[in-house]
Design a protein around this motif. Sequence first.
Motif: not given
Length: 146
Positions: A24-30, A49-53, A63-67
């Motif tokens: 999350w820190r990396t995503v925030k910085l980017c 939770e990752d999508l929301v954050v 995108d992700c295969v998780f769903a």
Amino acid sequence: MTKRNCPGYAIGGMSGGESKEDFWRTVKLCCELLPDDKPKYVMGIGYAEDLVVAALMGADMFDCVFATRTARFGSAFTSYGMIKIKQERYAMDFGPLSEGCYCYACTNYTRSYIQRLFTNKTDNSAIQLISLHNVHYLIHLLRGLR
Ligand SMILES: [Zn+2]
């Protein structure tokens, strides 16, 4: 990358083994460094939770295969956690996969029926229905954030 004036930017290249906090820190910085007027795409995230954050930090696409992968194991997203439709407790549950969901699966089939479909190893209908529901769930979740 911002000097290239790209039509949009992807954020990724992480191995998936890092901690959530580091991710999350990396995503925030980017998101802070990339231009506000260009779409930002975070590759390979599918947990709600990752999508929301990431969305709250400024990311626009994911995108992700998780769903769909988790649907193959009979797991359906709900607002109160994931349910495993294979569990016997859903055999006589005539409610939708997720209360209040208006996806095709939830408006046309019960947990009981989908569980019954799931036990038929020659029929993939249950997996398709749960996949539809899970993708719809994530889209609806992000629409709510918008
Ligand atoms: Zn649904």
